[in-house]
Structure formats: structure tokens, C-alpha cells
Design an enzyme around this catalytic site. Structure first.
Site, PDB file in Angstrom:
ATOM      1  N   ALA A  76      59.503  56.336  21.930  1.00 53.28           N
ATOM      2  CA  ALA A  76      58.857  55.313  21.096  1.00 53.28           C
ATOM      3  C   ALA A  76      58.039  55.934  19.962  1.00 53.28           C
ATOM      4  CB  ALA A  76      57.982  54.403  21.954  1.00 53.28           C
ATOM      5  N   THR A  77      57.480  57.119  20.176  1.00 54.65           N
ATOM      6  CA  THR A  77      56.720  57.759  19.097  1.00 54.65           C
ATOM      7  C   THR A  77      57.612  57.982  17.890  1.00 54.65           C
ATOM      8  OG1 THR A  77      55.265  58.849  20.671  1.00 54.65           O
ATOM      9  CG2 THR A  77      55.366  59.817  18.470  1.00 54.65           C
ATOM     10  N   GLN A 184      55.770  48.893  25.876  1.00 52.72           N
ATOM     11  CA  GLN A 184      55.234  48.341  27.128  1.00 52.72           C
ATOM     12  C   GLN A 184      55.824  46.968  27.445  1.00 52.72           C
ATOM     13  OE1 GLN A 184      53.350  49.922  29.284  1.00 52.72           O
ATOM     14  NE2 GLN A 184      52.546  51.609  28.064  1.00 52.72           N
ATOM     15  N   HIS A 206      61.234  56.170  29.346  1.00 44.81           N
ATOM     16  CA  HIS A 206      60.386  56.600  30.474  1.00 44.81           C
ATOM     17  C   HIS A 206      59.343  55.585  30.913  1.00 44.81           C
ATOM     18  CE1 HIS A 206      56.457  58.022  28.653  1.00 44.81           C
ATOM     19  NE2 HIS A 206      57.188  57.976  27.561  1.00 44.81           N
ATOM     20  N   THR A 244      72.693  66.164  17.433  1.00 50.44           N
ATOM     21  CA  THR A 244      73.630  65.955  18.538  1.00 50.44           C
ATOM     22  C   THR A 244      73.047  64.982  19.543  1.00 50.44           C
ATOM     23  OG1 THR A 244      74.435  68.207  18.267  1.00 50.44           O
ATOM     24  CG2 THR A 244      74.929  67.132  20.375  1.00 50.44           C
ATOM     25  N   CYS A 329      36.822  55.947  29.371  1.00 52.70           N
ATOM     26  CA  CYS A 329      35.539  56.212  30.014  1.00 52.70           C
ATOM     27  C   CYS A 329      34.532  56.808  29.064  1.00 52.70           C
ATOM     28  CB  CYS A 329      35.719  57.105  31.221  1.00 52.70           C
ATOM     29  SG  CYS A 329      36.216  56.140  32.613  1.00 52.70           S
TER      30      CYS A 329
HETATM   31  C1  LIG Z   1      54.180  55.159  25.744  1.00 50.10           C
HETATM   32  C2  LIG Z   1      53.993  54.456  24.472  1.00 50.10           C
HETATM   33  C3  LIG Z   1      54.390  55.030  23.268  1.00 50.10           C
HETATM   34  C4  LIG Z   1      54.954  56.427  23.182  1.00 50.10           C
HETATM   35  O1  LIG Z   1      56.229  56.496  23.745  1.00 50.10           O
HETATM   36  P1  LIG Z   1      56.954  57.914  23.941  1.00 50.10           P
HETATM   37  O2  LIG Z   1      58.318  57.557  24.364  1.00 50.10           O
HETATM   38  O3  LIG Z   1      56.167  58.608  24.998  1.00 50.10           O
HETATM   39  O4  LIG Z   1      56.907  58.621  22.642  1.00 50.10           O
HETATM   40  C5  LIG Z   1      54.224  54.299  22.110  1.00 50.10           C
HETATM   41  N1  LIG Z   1      53.699  53.075  22.142  1.00 50.10           N
HETATM   42  C6  LIG Z   1      53.293  52.497  23.278  1.00 50.10           C
HETATM   43  C7  LIG Z   1      52.710  51.131  23.247  1.00 50.10           C
HETATM   44  C8  LIG Z   1      53.420  53.166  24.483  1.00 50.10           C
HETATM   45  O5  LIG Z   1      53.004  52.601  25.595  1.00 50.10           O
END
Ligand SMILES: *Cc1c(COP(=O)(O)O)cnc(C)c1O
Length: 499
Positions: A76-77, A184, A206, A244, A329
Site C-alpha cells: 500500500a505504501t 485497512q 499482508h 519482473t 502513548c
Molecule cells: C499498513 C498500511 C499501509 C502500508 O501498507 P504496506 O503494504 O505495509 O506498505 C498504508 N496505509 C494504511 C492505512 C495501512 O494500514
């Protein structure tokens, strides 16, 4: 790890790979498996390409997309970076303004900050107290040069669900591209891009029982022209993400999406019930706040703040739980959660927050055990807190025949460390000692240990050594030495009170 591993309640950070997913991945690695390069035209390449195209359909199927609208990335990053940098740079000649929110993941905020360095301007919306960014607030932020709005589907810290349908609709009406980080949300809530007006949507394997290191950017067919790549190479993925293709990762992602889609309705209901059970058990403690209360929330995430407890001490004591805290925290090392701060939670009032996230293998017995452990430790730490002082003095006073109780304190209830000693003195000797403290685990440990050291000492033999000696005796890291000075100040204050 010792005999009993901690209870895993951090599914929002990552999930274990489903065994069915791992089995599918294993079939793409060795000579006997489909290890080929999907770009090759020979049989090995064609076999890999076929598996990737099946996975592409499975991934697309989870969100109702066409297979051709899925661009595989490393997670997602990368998907967020591609969407935000790619759309902004490709359309810079038509406008240089973006809209997002302060509560977004760093993988959205940081590419936005990068664009600011390149001359773009970004509006960071503040959500309401429950964490919701209203469509009205988005509409008010749009201007003639706005190219892109990026708002997440589900917040990773508090689990609040945004109305991306309404926000997307207004973007479409105003001719502004809309991206949503749904890392999420995917696999946790029903998502259907046929009905949702989003142009770009990021998700990752993941977080839904697939492997780390693979994700996707959904690119609506009609919006592909708005996007330019950020990396350049072999032309794969319509040239938007060359390199690839990672057959085993993608095949695992596909299998994970298919399983998530099939299990979503039952699993969503099950996790919602477990989350509500956890909240009702924790709520019995009193002085506990539900973050995101009043807003729709994703089934598996519960974020709670505890009054009168220091974060690091709570987490350090909860060895039997694997939960997320750090960012949330209020301790010197971890900055108070920017998400909770954006909701208007004062860093100290929030005290300490835990994100408890439940998943596929969470059972009611684990929820109950987690609630019991948190209740036990919050109660123990609160017994040391400022509110418990009177009881301790009375207990000490009742022991002394001729003795007097002197008290001395240092630090402040609004600071990261606060310590108050109560000494029962007879003549020039300390008969007994008690301490109340609010602070990090080292502060609590050294203060408690000093109570034993103080017993039987004469006034002349106080204080017993200096903070550096205590640090050496109790293995306190040097960077925490400053906090021990507060303990020393509290003891000196006792000496001043000595009649
Ligand atoms: C985990 C997460 C990411 C990052 O995802 P990766 O696959 O670890 O790069 C980005 N945005 C949100 C909201 C996430 O929970």
C-alpha cells in the site's frame, strides 16, 4: 519465546499468512513449480503469466474491479506513492493543489509533503472529534486548481470508516480525481468500485492474510490517463509499475483475496461481536475512553485511552499481549499519536491508548484473557497514582506508635514523571516508606526499590546514594537518568519536611 507466546492482538499491523495462501505461494518458487518470468514467451514464462492473470482476477474480484484495472505493487505504501505522486505530477500544468486529512497514514502524508517541496499546495483536513472527515469539509476545501483528493477508507489506528462513497461522488461532480488508501478496508468491509466513485484505490496483501511485500493500486480504466509512473523500466503493468512480476507474491495475494471475499460476511459479524465484548469488559474499569466513538468503525479494531496510566508502564507490564501502542502513548520516546491528537485528544488527558486489533484466529477466550490482563495492570498502576495518596499515608500512620509521616513530592501530574514519597519516621530513623508514582517502568521500579533501601536508615544516611548509583543497581538506561532526578528531588523534599 517462552512456553506461552503472547496473545496476538495486532492484526491491523500485519496478519499471518493463511496456510492455504502459503501453499499456493510454495508452488511458484522451485524448479518443479511455476518459477518462470511472466515476460518470457516460453512454457515456463507462460505458466507464470497464467498464474498471475488468475491472481489478478482474484484481486480484482475482491473490490469489483476489472482485471485490467489492477496494477501490482510492493504494498500500500508504494500504491499510495504511485497514485499521489503520479496524478499530481502528470496534471501539474492544470493545477497544483491536493486535499487530504491529518489522520491519514504516513504513506499518504509523506508523498504529499514531498509534493509540497515540488511546489504543490496541500490542504490537510482536520476530522471531527470522532475521526470523520465530512463531505462538506472536503467540498469546502476544493478549489479550481485541485487535482486530487486522497482520503482513506478505514483509519489504521482507530478503525473509523469514512464515507468514501459521498466524498467520491462530490469529487466526481467537481471533476477532481479521487484516491483512497483502503489498506485497512479491503477484505474487512465490502468494497465495490462499480458502485463507489473512486478513481484510484490502494490495498495490500499482508493486512488480509497474504504475504508482505505485495499490494495493488486499482486504476479505473477511465482514469488511467491521469496517472504517470514514478519508476521506469521494462514496461510491465501498462508501464505504470515496471519490473519482473513477483509470481509467488502475486499468487499469494490472489489466493488471500479470494478467501477474504468468501469469508468476509461471517467474519465481519464475528469480529464485531468480539470487539464489542472486549469494549464492554474494558469499559467496566471506568476512566476509559473509546476513540472513534459515534462513528462507524471496522469490525476488528478497538482503540481505547486509559486515564491515570502512563503508556510505557502499561505496555511494559502487558507482556502476555502483543498490542500496538508506541505511536499512541505519551512517553518521551514515542510521540503522542498524531491521529488521536487530530481528534482533539490532549496528549496527557488521553493518558495512554492501546490499539487492540482482532483477526481470523482471535477467539472469545483470548478477548477475555486480554481484558483481564489490561484490567489487572491498569488497576495496579492506578493504585500508584496521585489519587491513591491518602490511603497510603493512613496505612503508614496506623503502624507508627510514636512516629510521624513526612511526605515529599516532585514532578507534576501534567509532566511525564511525578513521584511522592511517604516516610514513617521515629526519632532520626526511617521506619517504613511508601511511594506513589506516575512514569515510565524504570521510574516505578527505582522508586519502589528505594522504599526498601530507605527502611532503617538514619536522617544522616539520606538520600541513599545518587541517581547514577541507582541507575547502576537497577540497570536503568542512561537516557532515562533524567527521570531519576525527579525521584531524588522527591526524597530531598521529604528531608526538608523532616521535623
Ligand atoms: C499498513 C498500511 C499501509 C502500508 O501498507 P504496506 O503494504 O505495509 O506498505 C498504508 N496505509 C494504511 C492505512 C495501512 O494500514
Amino acid at each position: 519465546m517462552s512456553a506461552a507466546p503472547p496473545i496476538y492482538l495486532d492484526y491491523a499491523a500485519t496478519t499471518p499468512v493463511d496456510p492455504r495462501v502459503a501453499a499456493a505461494m510454495a508452488g511458484c518458487l522451485t524448479l518443479e513449480g511455476d518459477f518462470g518470468n511472466a515476460s518470457s514467451t516460453h512454457a515456463f514464462g507462460r505458466a507464470a503469466a497464467a498464474r498471475i492473470e488468475r491472481a489478478r482476477s482474484q484481486v480484482a474480484g475482491l473490490i469489483g474491479a476489472g482485471a485490467g484495472e489492477i496494477v501490482f505493487t510492493s504494498g500500500a505504501t508504494e500504491s499510495n506513492n504511485l497514485a499521489i505522486l503520479g496524478v499530481a505530477r502528470a496534471n501539474a500544468d492544470r493545477g497544483r493543489h491536493l486535499v487530504t486529512a491529518r489522520t491519514e497514514h504516513k504513506a499518504v502524508l509523506d508523498p504529499c509533503k514531498r509534493l509540497e517541496k515540488e511546489g504543490f499546495s496541500v490542504t490537510y483536513l482536520t476530522p471531527d472529534a470522532s475521526g470523520i472527515v465530512t463531505p462538506t469539509a472536503v467540498a469546502a476545501a476544493l478549489r479550481p486548481g485541485t487535482q486530487l483528493v486522497s482520503l482513506m477508507g478505514v483509519n489504521n489506528e482507530i478503525g473509523v470508516v469514512q464515507d468514501i462513497g459521498a466524498i467520491g461522488a462530490l469529487c466526481r461532480e467537481r471533476g477532481v480525481a479521487f484516491h483512497s488508501d483502503c489498506a485497512q478496508a479491503a477484505g474487512k468491509l465490502p468494497l465495490d468500485v462499480a458502485a463507489l466513485p473512486v478513481d484510484f484505490l490502494s490495498f495490500t496483501a499482508h493486512k488480509l492474510y497474504g504475504p508482505k511485500g505485495v499490494g495493488a493500486l486499482y486504476v479505473r480504466e477511465s482514469a488511467r490517463g491521469l496517472l504517470q509512473p514514478v519508476t521506469f523500466g521494462g514496461g510491465q503493468e501498462h508501464g505504470l509499475r515496471p519490473g519482473t512480476l513477483a509470481t509467488h507474491q502475486i499468487v499469494g495475494f490472489g489466493a488471500a483475496c479470494e478467501i477474504a471475499a468468501a469469508e468476509l460476511p461471517a467474519e465481519g459479524a464475528r469480529l464485531s461481536a468480539l470487539r464489542d465484548r472486549l469494549w464492554s469488559l474494558l469499559g467496566m474499569l471506568g476512566g476509559v475512553h473509546l476513540n472513534g466513538a459515534g462513528a462507524p468503525r471496522v469490525p476488528g479494531i478497538l482503540n481505547v485511552s486509559f486515564e491515570g496510566v502512563e503508556g510505557e508502564s502499561l505496555v511494559g507490564a502487558l507482556k502476555e499481549l502483543a498490542v500496538s501502542t508506541g505511536a499512541a502513548c505519551n512517553s518521551a520516546s514515542a510521540e503522542a499519536s498524531y491521529v488521536l491528537r487530530a481528534l482533539g485528544r490532549d496528549a496527557l488527558l488521553a493518558g495512554c491508548s492501546l490499539r487492540l486489533s482482532l483477526g481470523r484466529s482471535t477467539r472469545a477466550a483470548e478477548v477475555d484473557a486480554a481484558a483481564a490482563a489490561i484490567t489487572r495492570e491498569v488497576t495496579r498502576l492506578r493504585a500508584l497514582s496521585p489519587a491513591s495518596g491518602v490511603a497510603q499515608v493512613l496505612e503508614l500512620a496506623s503502624q507508627g506508635e510514636a512516629g510521624t509521616v513526612v511526605s515529599g513530592e516532585a514532578g507534576g501530574p501534567s509532566e511525564e514523571t511525578w513521584v511522592r514519597f511517604h516516610l514513617l519516621i521515629e526519632g532520626d530513623t526511617v521506619k517504613d516508606a511508601r511511594v506513589q508514582a506516575f512514569g515510565c517502568p524504570h521510574t516505578l521500579d527505582v522508586a519502589g526499590w528505594l522504599c526498601q533501601e530507605l527502611r532503617g536508615r538514619t536522617r544522616a544516611a539520606l538520600p541513599p546514594g545518587r541517581p547514577a548509583d541507582w541507575a547502576a543497581s537497577r540497570s536503568v538506561p542512561v537516557e532515562k537518568l533524567g527521570r531519576l532526578l525527579v525521584i531524588e528531588d522527591a526524597l530531598r523534599e521529604c528531608l526538608l519536611q523532616w521535623p
